[in-house]
Structure formats: structure tokens, C-alpha cells
Design an enzyme around this catalytic site. Structure first.
Site: not given
Ligand code: E4P
Length: 214
Positions: A83
């Protein structure tokens, strides 16, 4: 549509796995911090539980540092997806990963032009954050519509992984738009099957059943 769970918590992963809906896992530094555990240990455990894509986020902000982390995590298991944050240095790392055959999930996508660039470079997944856009009064789902249209227009193979999902309606809208993947917190996974009429209906059936002679 694939369902990933958005967590680094092993119990939550096992819970979703038991429901039979789990195709993969996404983690991020904030979610890992909540576990209080070493990330590598957590990752090694997750790959034993889930046989699907597992996103591990790099925390370096320079290409060289990102690549060091990327190669290290990718070596843990074939299912690890690197990522990468959607910044210039990240896109350079993305290009190297694509050339080396390392699978990627480019994260923190907030506009369609970013997703187009990521798709052109050849990321495996792009993660648009719908909830965080809604938080600032921008329609997050409109971004998914734009990205899907652009990717379809040009036959771009990058999968749209809808992230920052806050409620089942986000998921339903994403599914209607044909998004490839949704990553969901455990709370939303559990909400997906909840309906008050289901609970009331069951309660009534069980009550009526008491009248049936045994
Ligand atoms: C995506 O991979 C992120 O980990 C995640 O969906 C972020 O979500 P949030 O805005 O609830 O922190």
C-alpha cells in the site's frame, strides 16, 4: 464484488472470516497502532488466516525507503499487497513495483485525476476514500462514479477498492457502480445484514410457534 476487512485486529479478521464473506484485508498505520503490536508479527499472522490480498502500507515518504519496505513485506507472502500513498515519491515507487511484479494498492485517493495517473502506471488497486470526502461535504460516491467511468473508457485494469466506508449505503452504491472491491470496518460488515423488520419478523414467528401443539 470482493469484500475486504479494514482492520489489523486479528479477532475482527477471524469474526469476518467466520461469516464467510471475507476476500482480503486492508491495514493502515492508524489501524496497526491500535493493536499495540509489531506490524510484521501481525502481518505474518494475517497471512495464515486469510487466503486473499492483504494490504501492508509503507510509511517512508521517499521512493528508496518505500521500496525497501515494499520488498521486505512482499517477501513475507504472495498475498501481500504493498500500500503506497498517493504522492509523487509514491508514484515513483509504484512504477518500480509494477516493473518488479510487486502488487500494489495506492491509497489516499481523493480525486479522479489521481486515480487516472495511478491506473496509467498500472497499480493493482486504487483506494478512493469516500467517507473522508463526505466528512468535508464532498460527495465521495461521485468520485467512485468518475473513476469507474474513466477506467471503463480506457480499459484500465486497476481495480477500484472503495475505502473509508462508513455505512451499508456506501457499499450498496459502490456495488451498483460496479466497484471491484469494498474494504469495510467490522461494524459495517455486521450492519450489512441488519434490518429491524427481520428481527421483528423472527420474534413474531417464534412467538406464534409457541401456539403450535408439540
Ligand atoms: C483504506 O484502506 C483505509 O484503511 C481506510 O478505509 C480508511 O478509512 P477511515 O477514513 O475510516 O480511516
Amino acid at each position: 464484488m470482493k469484500f475486504f476487512i479494514d482492520t489489523a485486529d486479528i479477532n475482527e479478521i477471524k469474526e469476518a472470516q467466520a461469516m464467510g464473506v471475507l476476500d482480503g484485508v486492508t491495514t493502515n498505520p492508524s489501524l496497526v497502532a491500535k493493536t499495540g503490536r509489531k506490524f510484521r508479527e501481525v502481518l505474518e499472522e494475517i497471512v495464515q488466516i486469510v487466503n486473499g490480498p492483504i494490504s501492508a502500507e509503507v510509511v517512508s515518504t521517499d521512493t528508496q525507503g518505500m521500496m525497501k519496505e515494499a520488498r521486505d513485506y512482499a517477501a513475507i507472502h504472495d498475498n501481500i499487497i504493498i500500500k503506497i500513498p498517493l504522492i509523487l515519491e509514491g508514484l515513483k515507487a509504484l512504477k518500480i513495483c509494477v516493473d518488479e511484479g510487486i502488487k500494489t494498492n495506492v491509497t489516499l485517493c481523493f480525486q479522479a485525476s489521481q486515480a487516472l495517473v495511478v491506473g496509467k502506471i498500472g497499480a493493482t488497486y486504487v483506494s478512493p476514500f469516500v467517507g473522508r470526502l463526505d466528512d468535508i461535504s464532498v460527495n465521495g460516491m461521485e468520485l467512485i462514479h468518475q473513476i469507474k467511468t474513466i477506467y471503463d473508457n480506457y480499459g484500465i485494469g486497476t481495480q477500484v477498492l472503495v475505502a473509508s466506508i462508513r455505512h451499508p449505503l456506501h457499499l450498496v452504491e459502490a456495488a451498483m457502480m460496479g466497484a471491484d472491491v469494498a474494504t469495510l470496518p467490522i461494524k459495517v460488515i455486521q450492519q450489512l445484514i441488519k434490518h429491524p423488520l427481520t428481527d421483528i419478523g423472527l420474534e413474531r414467528f417464534l412467538k406464534d410457534w409457541e401456539q403450535v401443539p408439540r
